[in-house]
Structure formats: C-alpha cells, structure tokens
Design a protein around this motif. Structure first.
Motif, PDB file in Angstrom:
ATOM      1  N   LEU A 233       0.829  -1.205   0.000  1.00 23.42           N
ATOM      2  CA  LEU A 233       0.000   0.000   0.000  1.00 23.42           C
ATOM      3  C   LEU A 233       0.863   1.253   0.000  1.00 23.42           C
ATOM      4  CD1 LEU A 233      -3.101   0.659   0.129  1.00 23.42           C
ATOM      5  CD2 LEU A 233      -2.734   1.161   2.541  1.00 23.42           C
ATOM      6  N   VAL A 234       1.897   1.257   0.821  1.00 20.78           N
ATOM      7  CA  VAL A 234       2.774   2.427   0.905  1.00 20.78           C
ATOM      8  C   VAL A 234       3.579   2.582  -0.380  1.00 20.78           C
ATOM      9  CG1 VAL A 234       4.719   3.458   2.139  1.00 20.78           C
ATOM     10  CG2 VAL A 234       2.876   2.344   3.421  1.00 20.78           C
ATOM     11  N   GLN A 305      -4.008   9.820   3.603  1.00 21.92           N
ATOM     12  CA  GLN A 305      -4.670  10.006   4.904  1.00 21.92           C
ATOM     13  C   GLN A 305      -4.793   8.674   5.646  1.00 21.92           C
ATOM     14  OE1 GLN A 305      -8.851  11.130   4.763  1.00 21.92           O
ATOM     15  NE2 GLN A 305      -8.619  12.405   6.585  1.00 21.92           N
ATOM     16  N   PHE A 306      -5.162   7.641   4.919  1.00 28.39           N
ATOM     17  CA  PHE A 306      -5.294   6.306   5.515  1.00 28.39           C
ATOM     18  C   PHE A 306      -3.946   5.821   6.046  1.00 28.39           C
ATOM     19  CE2 PHE A 306      -5.283   1.628   4.970  1.00 28.39           C
ATOM     20  CZ  PHE A 306      -6.383   1.291   5.769  1.00 28.39           C
ATOM     21  N   ILE A 307      -2.883   6.050   5.286  1.00 26.13           N
ATOM     22  CA  ILE A 307      -1.544   5.622   5.699  1.00 26.13           C
ATOM     23  C   ILE A 307      -1.076   6.408   6.921  1.00 26.13           C
ATOM     24  CG2 ILE A 307       0.893   5.595   4.984  1.00 26.13           C
ATOM     25  CD1 ILE A 307      -0.123   4.957   2.141  1.00 26.13           C
ATOM     26  N   GLU A 308      -1.337   7.712   6.923  1.00 25.14           N
ATOM     27  CA  GLU A 308      -0.939   8.544   8.061  1.00 25.14           C
ATOM     28  C   GLU A 308      -1.635   8.120   9.348  1.00 25.14           C
ATOM     29  OE1 GLU A 308      -1.868  12.442   6.734  1.00 25.14           O
ATOM     30  OE2 GLU A 308      -0.206  12.530   5.290  1.00 25.14           O
ATOM     31  N   GLN A 309      -2.824   7.531   9.215  1.00 24.35           N
ATOM     32  CA  GLN A 309      -3.567   7.051  10.387  1.00 24.35           C
ATOM     33  C   GLN A 309      -3.145   5.638  10.792  1.00 24.35           C
ATOM     34  OE1 GLN A 309      -7.581   7.459   8.943  1.00 24.35           O
ATOM     35  NE2 GLN A 309      -7.680   9.666   9.378  1.00 24.35           N
ATOM     36  N   GLY A 310      -2.112   5.125  10.123  1.00 24.65           N
ATOM     37  CA  GLY A 310      -1.591   3.805  10.469  1.00 24.65           C
ATOM     38  C   GLY A 310      -2.100   2.668   9.614  1.00 24.65           C
ATOM     39  N   GLY A 311      -2.934   2.964   8.635  1.00 25.44           N
ATOM     40  CA  GLY A 311      -3.488   1.919   7.776  1.00 25.44           C
ATOM     41  C   GLY A 311      -2.444   1.353   6.827  1.00 25.44           C
ATOM     42  N   ARG A 312      -2.461   0.037   6.659  1.00 27.74           N
ATOM     43  CA  ARG A 312      -1.517  -0.614   5.757  1.00 27.74           C
ATOM     44  C   ARG A 312      -2.193  -1.675   4.880  1.00 27.74           C
ATOM     45  NH1 ARG A 312       0.604   3.147   7.408  1.00 27.74           N
ATOM     46  NH2 ARG A 312       2.670   3.398   8.375  1.00 27.74           N
ATOM     47  N   PHE A 314      -4.710  -2.947   1.993  1.00 24.82           N
ATOM     48  CA  PHE A 314      -5.481  -2.564   0.813  1.00 24.82           C
ATOM     49  C   PHE A 314      -6.961  -2.833   1.026  1.00 24.82           C
ATOM     50  CE2 PHE A 314      -1.917  -2.130  -2.244  1.00 24.82           C
ATOM     51  CZ  PHE A 314      -2.440  -1.141  -3.061  1.00 24.82           C
ATOM     52  N   GLN A 315      -7.292  -4.009   1.560  1.00 22.56           N
ATOM     53  CA  GLN A 315      -8.695  -4.380   1.716  1.00 22.56           C
ATOM     54  C   GLN A 315      -9.431  -3.424   2.652  1.00 22.56           C
ATOM     55  OE1 GLN A 315     -10.061  -6.526  -0.204  1.00 22.56           O
ATOM     56  NE2 GLN A 315      -8.251  -7.543  -1.028  1.00 22.56           N
ATOM     57  N   HIS A 316      -8.782  -3.048   3.760  1.00 16.04           N
ATOM     58  CA  HIS A 316      -9.422  -2.124   4.703  1.00 16.04           C
ATOM     59  C   HIS A 316      -9.610  -0.745   4.080  1.00 16.04           C
ATOM     60  CE1 HIS A 316      -7.906  -4.675   8.352  1.00 16.04           C
ATOM     61  NE2 HIS A 316      -8.909  -5.240   7.700  1.00 16.04           N
ATOM     62  N   TRP A 317      -8.624  -0.313   3.296  1.00 19.12           N
ATOM     63  CA  TRP A 317      -8.747   1.007   2.657  1.00 19.12           C
ATOM     64  C   TRP A 317      -9.848   0.993   1.600  1.00 19.12           C
ATOM     65  CZ3 TRP A 317      -6.587   2.505  -2.440  1.00 19.12           C
ATOM     66  CH2 TRP A 317      -6.796   3.852  -2.712  1.00 19.12           C
ATOM     67  N   LEU A 318      -9.859  -0.031   0.761  1.00 18.81           N
ATOM     68  CA  LEU A 318     -10.857  -0.104  -0.303  1.00 18.81           C
ATOM     69  C   LEU A 318     -12.268  -0.226   0.252  1.00 18.81           C
ATOM     70  CD1 LEU A 318      -8.932  -2.501  -2.713  1.00 18.81           C
ATOM     71  CD2 LEU A 318      -9.396  -0.068  -3.087  1.00 18.81           C
ATOM     72  N   ALA A 319     -12.404  -0.859   1.421  1.00 19.61           N
ATOM     73  CA  ALA A 319     -13.730  -1.031   2.031  1.00 19.61           C
ATOM     74  C   ALA A 319     -14.355   0.304   2.428  1.00 19.61           C
ATOM     75  CB  ALA A 319     -13.626  -1.939   3.259  1.00 19.61           C
ATOM     76  N   GLN A 320     -13.539   1.338   2.540  1.00 17.81           N
ATOM     77  CA  GLN A 320     -14.032   2.656   2.958  1.00 17.81           C
ATOM     78  C   GLN A 320     -14.523   3.505   1.783  1.00 17.81           C
ATOM     79  OE1 GLN A 320     -11.011   4.653   5.256  1.00 17.81           O
ATOM     80  NE2 GLN A 320     -10.638   2.880   6.578  1.00 17.81           N
ATOM     81  N   HIS A 321     -14.310   3.018   0.552  1.00 19.18           N
ATOM     82  CA  HIS A 321     -14.595   3.853  -0.618  1.00 19.18           C
ATOM     83  C   HIS A 321     -15.358   3.080  -1.681  1.00 19.18           C
ATOM     84  CE1 HIS A 321     -11.911   6.817   1.135  1.00 19.18           C
ATOM     85  NE2 HIS A 321     -10.999   5.873   1.278  1.00 19.18           N
TER      86      HIS A 321
END
Length: 353
Positions: A233-234, A305-312, A314-321
């Motif tokens: 992701l990063v 923004q997701f990465i800055e909040q500690g997210g790493r 892909f599945q969790h990020w994509l689930a938000q959008h």
C-alpha cells in the motif's frame, strides 16, 4: 539520433523518405499498382508543406539525415508516420511515437488513433494500440487495406517490486520464465498498455539490468520512524505521487499469466466507470484483487490520509470507498507465483505446451 519539430526546409527530404518507404518497405504487403497510387512519383511540395505545418510534426534526425517523421493532429489522430528503410527496427519509430504521446498528453488528448497499413500494424500493436476495425480505402483508383487502431494514453502503470519473496525462497522478480525475468515480462506488458510505466522498489540497483530502458524507477523508502517492511500500500502511494494521468494500472511483479490483450480489453472499461469510484478492480471471494487493476489518481489524498492514520491494508482502505468491479472471464490471469510449488506448476504448464 535526435527528435525535433518539423522545419519548412525538411519538406523535400520528408517527401523522398515517404516515397522510398512506401515503395521499398510497404511493397512487401501491397502490389506495385497500390504503392504507385499511394506514393506517386510526382507530389506537390507546397501541399505537403502546408499539411506538415498544420500538424504537430516530429522529425527523427541522424547526422543531419532525416530518418523518420510522424504527424499528430489536435483530435489525437496520428496521420503519416514513416521510418527510413535502413533504420527499421532500430527504435526510430518508438522515439517519434513517444514524442507524439508526450505532446498529446500535454494537449489533454486522452486517446490516439491512426489508420495503420498492413506493414505498420504490428508496430502499433506492440506499443499498445488495439485494432478497432479493418477497412478498405481508395487511392487514385486503387483499393488498399488498412486498420483503424487506437490507444488510450490517459493511463500510466505502476509495477510493485518490493516484496520479500519469503514463501518463494528467492526473489520472484528475477525468476526467469522462458528466458525472461518475471519483472521484465510484467513491465513489457505494462508498456504495451500504458504511456508511462513506473517500477517501485526498495532495490533499484538490483533490477536496473533487467528493466526495459523506458521504465521509470522509483526508489521506495521507509516511512519516518519505520524500519520494518510496510507492504504494497505504501509503495503504491509513493508511486502514485509521480503519476500525472487520470488512471493508473497497478500490477504486482508476480503475474505470469498476464496478457496484453486482456489488459487492453480491461482498459476499455474505464470509460464506463462510475465517477465516484476510486478504482476498477477484479473481485474474488475473499475481497478485491488490489494488485491487478485500475485506480484514479485523485484517490491519492484519501490513500495518504489512511496511511498517516496507520493503515496498511489494501482491503481495509478499499472497504471505505466506492470501488467498481471489473468483470473477468478467466481468473487464471490473476494467478500469483508465490511458492516453489507455484513455480513447478508453471514449469509443467510450459513444458506441456
């Protein structure tokens, strides 16, 4: 060799190159009567000058000799495009086309199209153009076959080569399949579909000798305060920061069944993607397939923004959008070569073909 813009004094040399190329190269695919009609002995230099001036015309020059030229129009049409017979297959056409694509992107053109001869069709196919239809045109009473071809240039590609390959036990990117390292194979496929290809890796020096010359290498760096591998992701975010096109194709470096035609067909779905969707991705029972699909560049702020909040993840990020599903008919294209048993399976498939 240098690529420059057309000058009025070039007209005679360009006309001669055009005539010679048609009569000495295209004659392989057309009759003498057809090439005579296509490139007659007598041509009007004033008409040629007016035509070359009206378009974005680029000339390839070697030691003051014009060895190729290509024309771009405001609507994305590539008109005449010819290379000297003695410089065929030496990268002249590739460099002219690269300049045309760069100019087209600067003009906001999203799609290039041309009418390619039987002779030129393989050249354009290798550079990401797809055939829309075959047609018959008439020149001075002679009928000639050519092909309407097009290429979307509002697309870049990112290839991730930062994995640890822990399950494989060796660097997957350097595994050779039919004599070609897997990373190079993926990059060459990406180059056939996208205007620019970026390879994101923590080890640029490791891969510099296997990458195609036209790929851009992005040195993936650790995030501040982190020393452990941070995942794809990063790396994607660091690559996306360099992309300028509306859409980017994201690919893992371990997709041995990937095919140019499949990706080109997928890219045609981009025009149908909902405006609010940040990505167009295949889906499997466990979720999205994030490392073989398309993303809008405008998703970068959301990603950062997701990465800055500690997210790493892909599945969790994509689930938000909002993500649109890319329908696929052959899931084998998504096969990842992750383990020695996967490699054995590939070898077995190759030997049985």
């Amino acid at each position: 060799m240098k690529i420059r813009t057309y000058e009025i004094g070039d007209t005679e040399a360009i006309m001669q190159l055009f005539y010679n190329t048609v009569h000495e190269v295209n004659i392989c695919d057309y009759t003498q009567e057809q090439v005579d009609a296509w490139a007659p002995t007598h041509m009007d230099a004033d008409l040629w000058t007016d035509s070359l001036k009206r378009k974005y015309t680029y000339v390839a020059e070697e030691d003051t000799q014009i060895i190729g030229f290509g024309e771009l129009e405001d609507n994305g049409h590539i008109d005449r495009f010819y290379c000297h017979k003695d410089f065929q297959g030496k990268g002249v056409g590739t460099q002219i086309l690269k300049q045309i694509e760069s100019k087209a992107r600067s003009l906001g053109i999203q799609k290039l199209f041309t009418e390619a001869s039987i002779t030129a069709k393989p050249f354009f196919e290798k550079r990401g153009f797809i055939t829309v239809r075959q047609q018959e045109v008439e020149r001075r009473g002679q009928k000639l076959i050519n092909f309407v071809m097009e290429k979307t240039i509002s697309l870049s590609a990112i290839v991730l080569a930062g994995g640890q390959s822990s399950r494989m036990g060796q660097d997957k990117a350097l595994i050779s399949l039919q004599g070609v390292p897997l990373l190079r194979q993926i990059c060459e496929i990406a180059l056939s579909c996208a205007g620019e290809v970026y390879v994101v890796t923590p080890w640029p020096e490791r891969y510099q000798d296997v990458l195609p010359d036209t790929c851009h290498v992005i040195h993936e760096v650790p995030l501040p305060g982190e020393t452990e591998p941070h995942g794809p992701l990063v790396g994607f975010a660091q690559g996306l920061d360099r992309v300028e096109t509306e859409w980017v194709l994201l690919l893992a470096c371990d997709l041995p069944h990937l095919q140019v035609k499949v990706l080109q067909n997928w890219a045609m779905e981009l025009e149908k993607t909902a405006p609010d969707a940040i990505a167009l991705l295949p889906r499997h029972p466990k979720g999205w397939e994030p490392l073989c699909g398309f993303y809008r560049r405008q998703c970068l702020p959301l990603l950062n923004q997701f990465i800055e909040q500690g997210g790493r993840s892909f599945q969790h990020w994509l689930a938000q959008h909002s993500v649109q599903e890319l329908p696929i008919s052959n899931t084998q294209v998504l096969f990842n070569c992750n383990t020695p048993s996967d490699l054995e399976r590939l070898a077995s498939e190759s030997s049985s073909q």
